[in-house]
Design a protein around this motif. Structure first.
Motif, PDB file in Angstrom:
ATOM      1  N   LEU A 189       1.004  -1.209  -0.047  1.00 32.17           N
ATOM      2  CA  LEU A 189       0.058   0.166   0.078  1.00 32.17           C
ATOM      3  C   LEU A 189       0.853   1.312   0.049  1.00 32.17           C
ATOM      4  CD1 LEU A 189      -2.723   1.486   0.123  1.00 32.17           C
ATOM      5  CD2 LEU A 189      -2.653   1.067   2.628  1.00 32.17           C
ATOM      6  N   TRP A 190       1.809   1.112   0.873  1.00 31.19           N
ATOM      7  CA  TRP A 190       2.894   2.164   0.575  1.00 31.19           C
ATOM      8  C   TRP A 190       3.669   2.683  -0.342  1.00 31.19           C
ATOM      9  CZ3 TRP A 190       8.465   2.358   0.775  1.00 31.19           C
ATOM     10  CH2 TRP A 190       8.853   3.539   0.955  1.00 31.19           C
ATOM     11  N   ILE A 191       3.872   1.523  -0.958  1.00 28.35           N
ATOM     12  CA  ILE A 191       4.609   1.357  -2.450  1.00 28.35           C
ATOM     13  C   ILE A 191       3.586   2.108  -3.334  1.00 28.35           C
ATOM     14  CG2 ILE A 191       5.776   0.351  -4.229  1.00 28.35           C
ATOM     15  CD1 ILE A 191       6.750  -1.474  -2.351  1.00 28.35           C
ATOM     16  N   ALA A 192       2.402   1.730  -3.501  1.00 28.15           N
ATOM     17  CA  ALA A 192       1.527   2.315  -4.242  1.00 28.15           C
ATOM     18  C   ALA A 192       0.963   3.646  -4.119  1.00 28.15           C
ATOM     19  CB  ALA A 192      -0.064   1.399  -4.082  1.00 28.15           C
ATOM     20  N   LYS A 193       1.010   4.266  -2.884  1.00 26.74           N
ATOM     21  CA  LYS A 193       0.643   5.613  -2.779  1.00 26.74           C
ATOM     22  C   LYS A 193       1.878   6.455  -3.067  1.00 26.74           C
ATOM     23  CE  LYS A 193      -2.795   5.071   0.743  1.00 26.74           C
ATOM     24  NZ  LYS A 193      -3.214   5.374   2.092  1.00 26.74           N
ATOM     25  N   ASP A 194       2.996   6.051  -2.913  1.00 24.08           N
ATOM     26  CA  ASP A 194       4.382   6.969  -2.957  1.00 24.08           C
ATOM     27  C   ASP A 194       4.945   6.400  -4.359  1.00 24.08           C
ATOM     28  OD1 ASP A 194       6.766   8.530  -3.017  1.00 24.08           O
ATOM     29  OD2 ASP A 194       7.280   7.451  -1.235  1.00 24.08           O
ATOM     30  N   PRO A 195       4.802   7.304  -5.600  1.00 24.69           N
ATOM     31  CA  PRO A 195       5.620   6.982  -7.028  1.00 24.69           C
ATOM     32  C   PRO A 195       7.140   7.047  -6.747  1.00 24.69           C
ATOM     33  CG  PRO A 195       3.886   8.654  -6.948  1.00 24.69           C
ATOM     34  CD  PRO A 195       4.057   8.512  -5.587  1.00 24.69           C
ATOM     35  N   GLU A 196       7.684   7.484  -5.898  1.00 25.93           N
ATOM     36  CA  GLU A 196       9.087   7.494  -5.671  1.00 25.93           C
ATOM     37  C   GLU A 196       9.539   6.279  -4.743  1.00 25.93           C
ATOM     38  OE1 GLU A 196      11.793   9.402  -7.119  1.00 25.93           O
ATOM     39  OE2 GLU A 196      10.113   9.870  -8.243  1.00 25.93           O
ATOM     40  N   ALA A 197       8.708   5.612  -4.111  1.00 27.18           N
ATOM     41  CA  ALA A 197       9.139   4.440  -3.376  1.00 27.18           C
ATOM     42  C   ALA A 197       9.815   3.346  -4.116  1.00 27.18           C
ATOM     43  CB  ALA A 197       7.865   4.101  -2.785  1.00 27.18           C
ATOM     44  N   VAL A 198       9.260   3.128  -5.348  1.00 28.94           N
ATOM     45  CA  VAL A 198       9.958   1.979  -6.343  1.00 28.94           C
ATOM     46  C   VAL A 198      11.263   2.345  -6.615  1.00 28.94           C
ATOM     47  CG1 VAL A 198       9.879   0.774  -8.265  1.00 28.94           C
ATOM     48  CG2 VAL A 198       7.355   1.143  -7.058  1.00 28.94           C
ATOM     49  N   ASN A 199      11.453   3.781  -6.882  1.00 30.25           N
ATOM     50  CA  ASN A 199      12.662   4.159  -7.358  1.00 30.25           C
ATOM     51  C   ASN A 199      13.707   4.069  -6.128  1.00 30.25           C
ATOM     52  OD1 ASN A 199      12.176   4.604  -9.919  1.00 30.25           O
ATOM     53  ND2 ASN A 199      11.412   6.813  -9.625  1.00 30.25           N
ATOM     54  N   ASN A 200      13.284   4.648  -5.058  1.00 31.02           N
ATOM     55  CA  ASN A 200      14.105   4.641  -3.614  1.00 31.02           C
ATOM     56  C   ASN A 200      14.616   3.418  -3.401  1.00 31.02           C
ATOM     57  OD1 ASN A 200      13.928   7.432  -3.782  1.00 31.02           O
ATOM     58  ND2 ASN A 200      12.091   7.197  -2.317  1.00 31.02           N
ATOM     59  N   ILE A 201      13.500   2.329  -3.568  1.00 30.80           N
ATOM     60  CA  ILE A 201      13.844   0.956  -3.205  1.00 30.80           C
ATOM     61  C   ILE A 201      14.914   0.351  -4.222  1.00 30.80           C
ATOM     62  CG2 ILE A 201      12.977  -1.429  -3.041  1.00 30.80           C
ATOM     63  CD1 ILE A 201      10.316  -0.143  -2.142  1.00 30.80           C
ATOM     64  N   ARG A 202      14.760   0.599  -5.553  1.00 32.08           N
ATOM     65  CA  ARG A 202      15.596   0.261  -6.566  1.00 32.08           C
ATOM     66  C   ARG A 202      17.033   0.742  -6.279  1.00 32.08           C
ATOM     67  NH1 ARG A 202      11.453   0.228 -11.221  1.00 32.08           N
ATOM     68  NH2 ARG A 202      10.759  -2.023 -10.928  1.00 32.08           N
ATOM     69  N   ASN A 203      17.107   2.172  -5.905  1.00 33.46           N
ATOM     70  CA  ASN A 203      18.219   2.828  -5.688  1.00 33.46           C
ATOM     71  C   ASN A 203      19.224   2.087  -4.354  1.00 33.46           C
ATOM     72  OD1 ASN A 203      18.087   4.395  -7.832  1.00 33.46           O
ATOM     73  ND2 ASN A 203      17.027   6.163  -6.573  1.00 33.46           N
ATOM     74  N   ASN A 204      18.246   1.605  -3.577  1.00 35.90           N
ATOM     75  CA  ASN A 204      18.895   1.131  -2.123  1.00 35.90           C
ATOM     76  C   ASN A 204      19.247  -0.668  -2.244  1.00 35.90           C
ATOM     77  OD1 ASN A 204      19.189   3.314  -0.370  1.00 35.90           O
ATOM     78  ND2 ASN A 204      16.834   3.296  -0.614  1.00 35.90           N
ATOM     79  N   MET A 205      18.857  -0.982  -3.390  1.00 35.60           N
ATOM     80  CA  MET A 205      18.940  -2.461  -3.536  1.00 35.60           C
ATOM     81  C   MET A 205      20.483  -2.646  -3.699  1.00 35.60           C
ATOM     82  SD  MET A 205      15.379  -3.589  -5.664  1.00 35.60           S
ATOM     83  CE  MET A 205      16.605  -4.547  -6.624  1.00 35.60           C
ATOM     84  N   GLN A 206      20.891  -3.865  -3.566  1.00 34.06           N
ATOM     85  CA  GLN A 206      22.148  -4.640  -3.745  1.00 34.06           C
ATOM     86  C   GLN A 206      21.998  -5.538  -4.812  1.00 34.06           C
ATOM     87  OE1 GLN A 206      25.183  -3.376  -2.310  1.00 34.06           O
ATOM     88  NE2 GLN A 206      23.829  -1.807  -1.296  1.00 34.06           N
ATOM     89  N   LEU A 207      22.439  -5.116  -5.868  1.00 33.51           N
ATOM     90  CA  LEU A 207      22.513  -5.934  -7.324  1.00 33.51           C
ATOM     91  C   LEU A 207      23.606  -7.174  -7.024  1.00 33.51           C
ATOM     92  CD1 LEU A 207      21.076  -3.577  -9.949  1.00 33.51           C
ATOM     93  CD2 LEU A 207      20.074  -4.922  -8.554  1.00 33.51           C
ATOM     94  N   THR A 208      23.399  -8.273  -7.436  1.00 31.15           N
ATOM     95  CA  THR A 208      24.457  -9.310  -7.480  1.00 31.15           C
ATOM     96  C   THR A 208      24.362  -9.814  -8.879  1.00 31.15           C
ATOM     97  OG1 THR A 208      23.123 -10.794  -6.520  1.00 31.15           O
ATOM     98  CG2 THR A 208      24.660  -9.571  -5.037  1.00 31.15           C
TER      99      THR A 208
END
Length: 107
Positions: free
Chosen positions: A87-106
């Protein structure tokens, strides 16, 4: 093989008892039928969708810690993201970008 219980189902039964409700009172207030309720608590089917999770949390008057555990167990049972996080992600368009920016890609 049919399970006799699930972690989500066991926790839901505990919460209903702590709220001083009968299971019948709870599933009636939630607006679901008896067979569906018992399929959920037994683990025969996945925990309910987020809309019913939110309604259940309100009916049971869950505190913050109870809500977190409730949503986390439901998400685990559904193989999904916890309903409150979704729900929080759906309400905050920037949330997805913020999550992706903080992910550790391997790789």
């Amino acid at each position: 093989m049919v399970r006799n219980s699930s972690p989500f189902g066991e926790y839901l039964k505990q919460l209903i008892k702590e709220a001083g409700m009968s299971q019948c009172e709870f599933y009636t207030a939630l607006g679901i039928k008896k067979p569906y309720f018992y399929d959920i608590v037994s683990g025969r089917i996945n925990p309910p969708p987020s809309e019913l999770q939110f309604k259940a949390a309100e009916i049971l008057k869950l505190d913050e810690d109870q809500r977190k555990k409730f949503y986390d167990l439901a998400a685990k049972g559904r193989g999904d993201v916890p309903a409150d996080i979704a729900l929080w992600i759906a309400k905050d368009p920037e949330a997805v970008n913020n999550i992706r920016n903080n992910m550790q890609l391997t790789t």
